[in-house]
Each structure stands twice: as structure tokens, then as C-alpha cells.
Design a protein around this motif. Structure first.
Motif, PDB file in Angstrom:
ATOM      1  N   UNK A 367      -6.411   6.263   0.566  1.00 35.93           N
ATOM      2  CA  UNK A 367      -6.940   5.501  -0.663  1.00 35.93           C
ATOM      3  C   UNK A 367      -5.848   4.710  -1.633  1.00 35.93           C
ATOM      4  N   UNK A 368      -4.848   5.493  -1.772  1.00 38.95           N
ATOM      5  CA  UNK A 368      -3.766   4.883  -2.533  1.00 38.95           C
ATOM      6  C   UNK A 368      -3.045   3.573  -1.739  1.00 38.95           C
ATOM      7  N   UNK A 369      -2.805   3.925  -0.586  1.00 42.21           N
ATOM      8  CA  UNK A 369      -1.998   2.763   0.199  1.00 42.21           C
ATOM      9  C   UNK A 369      -2.851   1.610   0.503  1.00 42.21           C
ATOM     10  N   UNK A 370      -4.158   2.008   0.889  1.00 46.76           N
ATOM     11  CA  UNK A 370      -5.055   0.735   1.181  1.00 46.76           C
ATOM     12  C   UNK A 370      -5.417   0.007   0.057  1.00 46.76           C
ATOM     13  N   UNK A 371      -5.763   0.738  -1.136  1.00 44.61           N
ATOM     14  CA  UNK A 371      -6.224  -0.079  -2.196  1.00 44.61           C
ATOM     15  C   UNK A 371      -4.923  -0.668  -3.054  1.00 44.61           C
ATOM     16  N   UNK A 372      -3.938   0.066  -3.016  1.00 43.54           N
ATOM     17  CA  UNK A 372      -2.704  -0.295  -3.855  1.00 43.54           C
ATOM     18  C   UNK A 372      -2.020  -1.680  -3.095  1.00 43.54           C
ATOM     19  N   UNK A 373      -2.202  -1.712  -1.692  1.00 44.69           N
ATOM     20  CA  UNK A 373      -1.708  -2.784  -1.164  1.00 44.69           C
ATOM     21  C   UNK A 373      -2.637  -4.191  -1.345  1.00 44.69           C
ATOM     22  N   UNK A 374      -3.906  -4.026  -1.552  1.00 43.05           N
ATOM     23  CA  UNK A 374      -4.643  -5.241  -1.780  1.00 43.05           C
ATOM     24  C   UNK A 374      -4.375  -5.683  -3.259  1.00 43.05           C
ATOM     25  N   UNK A 375      -4.221  -4.723  -4.244  1.00 43.82           N
ATOM     26  CA  UNK A 375      -4.198  -5.190  -5.582  1.00 43.82           C
ATOM     27  C   UNK A 375      -2.677  -5.542  -5.663  1.00 43.82           C
ATOM     28  N   UNK A 376      -1.606  -5.091  -5.203  1.00 46.18           N
ATOM     29  CA  UNK A 376      -0.374  -5.527  -5.228  1.00 46.18           C
ATOM     30  C   UNK A 376      -0.175  -6.902  -4.698  1.00 46.18           C
ATOM     31  N   UNK A 377      -0.948  -7.136  -3.461  1.00 46.29           N
ATOM     32  CA  UNK A 377      -0.795  -8.339  -3.037  1.00 46.29           C
ATOM     33  C   UNK A 377      -1.227  -9.485  -4.076  1.00 46.29           C
ATOM     34  N   UNK A 378      -2.492  -9.168  -4.543  1.00 48.41           N
ATOM     35  CA  UNK A 378      -3.274 -10.056  -5.657  1.00 48.41           C
ATOM     36  C   UNK A 378      -2.378 -10.287  -6.912  1.00 48.41           C
ATOM     37  N   UNK A 379      -1.750  -9.327  -7.171  1.00 42.37           N
ATOM     38  CA  UNK A 379      -0.931  -9.386  -8.503  1.00 42.37           C
ATOM     39  C   UNK A 379       0.406 -10.073  -8.288  1.00 42.37           C
TER      40      UNK A 379
END
Length: 493
Positions: A367-379
Motif C-alpha cells: 500500500x505504501x509503495x503503490x499509493x506513495x508513488x502516485x502522490x509523490x508523482x503528483x506532488x
């Protein structure tokens, strides 16, 4: 400095996560986890390209189911978006989208069996509800025309003003949701549908990690090339080809459906004409032995994963921003985040399960890797839009802490809260892999053919997701973030 509201919200969620860590099970039960990780990593160099032809049918099945499901879902979702203001419609769609695609697949397996219809319905129901909500939000954001242009005809107003104005955003979100549909269709293979996930599950269980890598790379190529093979020139041929390719719809038995809703999911004491006291005892037993434990563990996993997601996003967004890194580093970081974002949480969790054994650790990492990647890219995208003063500091650490982070932090929290409901849904479903969340007990109920208990647990899961969604909305309102999700790439729902 961070705004006091953002700081207050962060402290609360961090405190909840710390308490959750105390009760969580993060044990490693495999004897040599890093040896298994090494085996998996080195298997990348043992890929056999000659295996590709036998996987092509699964690849086409994955694409075809996703295409047809998205076609139907987008049509249904669009028309539901036009009446989304209706209270009954909103509540019904909230219930529908709160149930994960894998749960829907497990339900339809009991009615229609293991076939294409089960796979299509498992995607269409939740995706229609999700699309209806987001389409309605996009259309609401484009309700900016003066009253004299709205006229008396609501149909004309939508056709000639709102829809043309919102159309690029509707298309952008539909593209993203199609990517999600490909991921969802792939993981349906874990319940027996012959998509890529079916062979992925088999290869995992047999320890054929070179085949796992081959399947993952094929999947990444599909995701990376979506806009090449699905665009305004190819969409009609792709849809027609998908409709012709799909077969094995099985025999639709309405008797099974009638039996399911009138008998199978009716609580056993009611079905057998037991007194009301036994109905209460039936519910009390499930509540004490499964609901309390399942809800507790689901919330633990959700809150821990939410905070871990936040840490990963905060650590990675500078890597994809031109304000902090050069083009070479940004390109590598972008590829890394796209790979993580493109890999379904269920597949990541399944991989970590083989390495670390059953506990909350595989699910939390996934959950951390998948969701963190999405939000990190958007930020990272948000950071690139910031205009700095001429005298801004040149030191990257000071730029990060004192210039960028305070200006984007509220939006970052809003993005995080948009993913909160998704993380809760995934936390529940990952129980199928052995963590005692609600999904674990739902899967056990289906295995024992206790469909009445399954339905009760699904209702609890739905209520929990709706509560999280409401709290998330209140948190975003409290932060008063101006920029909406639909104007940020539509990559969060």
C-alpha cells in the motif's frame, strides 16, 4: 512554516499511526527473507522470451475485459452523474463503489460461475459508481456559466455548455480509470479468471520468478503504451475487437440469482424460521469473533499504510521535480514511480508475502509503495508549478523545508485524504492473503459457503468505507484546499 491547520491534522494522524504500530503484527516468519528477495531480483536476468506466445491469450483477455468493462462503465457512469444529486442515487453508488472488485468477483462467482460475465460485472459495478461520482464532480466544477446561458432546458445546458467545457477533463479521467481497469482485470486472475494475474499467481506459487518478471514486464508495457493503442483513431477498432474476442460467458441462470438473493444471503436463523433470539445470537457471534477483529485490523493497516504513504511521497516528490534534480535523475525516478504506480497493490502484497511470510508487513509495504508513488508523482508536478522569489535559497534542503513544503503541504494532505478511502478498500481485500482484516473473514465465509455471513461482513466493510470517505471530506473542507482533484491529473481516485 506549515499552517496550523495542516500541522494539527498531521499530528493527529501521526499519533493514530504510532498507536496502531503498537498493536500491529509486523513479524517476519520466513527463515531467509532476503535470500528469497535475492532470488526474485536475480530472476529478472533469467527471463525466457520464448514463453511470450503462450501468454498472449491471457494478455488479450486482460485487455478485452478492461476495454468492454470501461465502455459499459463510462456510459452508465455518465448518465448516473447527471442525477448524482439525488440522495438515493448517491447512497446506492457509495455502497457499490465501497466494495472492492475482487469482492464483487467472489460474489458473482457464486451466481454465474467462473467465466467472462463474472469478470465484466466485477469491474462494471464499482467502476460505474466511481465514474459517476467523479464525472459529477468534474461537471460541478465546470458549472461556471452565467444564469442567462443556462436557460430553461437542463438537457441543452449540459449538451452545449457544461459537457463541451468539461470534456477534456472527462476524457483525462476516463483514460486514467482505464489504466485502473487494466490493473483490476489483471488481479481477477487470482480468483481464477484467465487474465495475466492467473498465470502470475501460478508462477508465484511455484517459485518461477523469471515468469513473474516476464508477466510484469508485459503488463508494464501495456500500461506505458495505452495512449498509442487507445486513442481517437483506434478506440472503435479496439472496442469491436474486444467484443469479438471475449467468449465463455457461461449460462446465465436466473434461478441461481434468485436463490442467491432470496436464500443464500438471508441469515441462516431467518432462513430456517428460527426465533428472533437466535438471529440476535447469530449476529452477536459473528460480531464478537469476526467483525470486531476484522474492523480493528483493517483500521490498523489503513492508518499505518496512510502514514507510510505520506512519508514515501514526501521523500520521492523532489526526485521528479525540476526544482530539485537534473533531467537524468528525474527520468529514472519517473520510471521507478510509474512502475510502482502501475503494479496493483494486490500483486505487490503477494510478492512480499512470499518474501516475508503472512503478517501486516506485506500489505503495508504494498500500500505504501503503490499509493506513495502516485502522490509523490503528483506532488512533483505541483512543485514544478511554483514560482520562486529571485532571492530564494540555492540550498536544496532549505528550499525543500522552508520554501516548497509549506506551500504545497495542504494540497499534499488533500491528495492523501483522497487516497484514504482507496487504502481502506485495499486493506480490507488484502485480508485474502492471510491478514485478519475484514477480507480474511469474507474469504473464509465464501470458502465455507456461508454467504449470509459474507453479506453481513460486506455491509460492515461498506459502512466502514463510507465513514472514512465522510471523514476524509470533512478533513479536506477543514484544510480548505482551493485546487481540486480533477484539476490535478485525476490520478487519485
Amino acid at each position: 512554516m506549515l499552517q496550523s491547520k495542516s500541522l494539527n491534522v498531521s499530528v493527529i494522524f501521526l499519533a493514530v499511526a504510532v498507536v496502531s504500530f503498537i498493536f500491529a503484527d509486523f513479524s517476519i516468519s520466513t527463515l531467509e527473507p532476503f535470500l528469497e528477495l535475492k532470488r526474485f531480483s536475480l530472476a529478472l536476468f533469467e527471463i525466457n522470451i520464448l514463453e511470450v506466445p503462450k501468454l498472449i491469450p491471457a494478455l488479450f483477455t486482460t485487455i478485452s475485459i478492461a476495454v468492454v468493462a470501461m465502455l459499459v462503465s463510462s456510459i452508465i457512469g455518465f448518465f448516473l452523474a447527471l442525477i448524482f444529486e439525488n440522495f438515493f442515487v448517491r447512497i446506492t453508488l457509495a455502497f457499490t463503489r465501497a466494495i472492492h472488485e475482487l469482492f464483487w468477483a467472489l460474489i458473482f462467482l457464486q451466481i454465474f460461475g467462473l467465466n467472462t460475465l463474472t469478470a465484466l460485472l466485477a469491474i462494471i459495478l464499482p467502476y460505474s459508481a466511481i465514474l459517476a461520482k467523479v464525472y459529477a464532480e468534474i461537471l460541478q466544477e465546470h458549472d461556471t456559466f452565467p444564469n442567462e446561458l443556462k436557460g430553461k432546458s437542463k438537457v441543452s445546458y449540459y449538451l452545449y455548455t457544461k459537457i463541451p467545457d468539461a470534456f477534456p477533463h472527462l476524457v483525462a479521467y476516463t483514460y486514467y480509470r482505464f489504466e485502473c481497469a487494466l490493473r483490476s482485470t489483471a488481479i481477477l486472475g487470482f480468483v481464477g479468471i484467465t487474465t495475466l494475474g492467473y498465470y502470475l499467481s501460478s508462477s508465484f506459487m511455484q517459485g518461477y520468478y523469471n515468469e513473474v518478471w516476464l508477466l510484469l514486464i508485459m503488463f508494464y508495457i501495456i500500461i506505458a503504451t495505452i495512449r498509442w493503442w487507445v486513442n481517437k483513431y483506434t478506440v472503435i477498432p479496439v472496442v469491436v475487437a474486444s467484443l469479438f474476442y471475449l467468449d465463455d460467458f457461461g449460462t446465465v441462470s436466473f434461478d441461481n440469482f434468485i436463490r442467491f438473493i432470496t436464500s443464500d444471503i438471508v441469515p441462516h436463523p431467518i432462513r430456517t424460521d428460527k426465533p428472533f433470539s437466535e438471529v440476535i445470537a447469530w449476529f452477536e457471534s459473528i460480531f464478537k469473533e469476526e467483525i470486531l477483529i476484522g474492523v480493528f485490523n483493517t483500521i490498523l493497516l489503513t492508518q499505518i499504510s496512510l502514514v507510510l504513504t505520506a512519508f514515501l511521497a514526501l521523500a520521492t516528490f523532489p526526485l521528479v521535480s525540476k526544482k530539485f534534480t537534473n533531467k537524468f535523475v528525474r527520468t529514472l525516478s519517473h520510471i521507478f514511480l510509474v512502475v510502482l504506480r502501475s503494479t496493483p497493490e494486490y500483486i505487490l502484497a503477494y510478492l512480499f508475502l512470499q518474501i516475508f511470510g503472512p503478517s501486516m508487513l506485506p500489505a503495508a509495504l504494498a500500500l505504501m509503495l503503490h499509493n506513495g508513488a502516485i502522490i509523490g508523482f503528483l506532488m512533483g508536478q505541483q512543485t514544478d508549478e511554483i514560482n520562486f522569489r529571485l532571492d530564494v535559497t540555492k540550498k536544496k534542503n532549505e528550499l525543500y523545508l522552508y520554501e516548497v513544503l509549506p506551500r504545497i503541504y495542504s494540497q499534499f494532505l488533500a491528495f492523501l485524504f483522497y487516497r484514504w478511502e482507496i487504502i481502506m478498500r485495499e486493506s480490507a481485500i488484502l485480508g485474502i492473503l492471510g491478514v485478519a482484516t475484514l477480507g480474511f473473514f469474507i474469504d473464509s465465509a465464501i470458502a465455507d459457503f456461508r454467504l449470509d455471513k459474507m453479506m453481513l461482513l460486506l455491509i460492515v466493510t461498506t459502512i466502514l468505507n463510507i465513514c472514512i470517505d465522510l471523514i476524509s471530506k470533512k478533513s479536506r473542507d477543514y484544510l480548505k484546499v482551493e485546487k481540486s482533484i480533477t484539476s490535478c491529473g485525476c490520478d487519485l481516485k
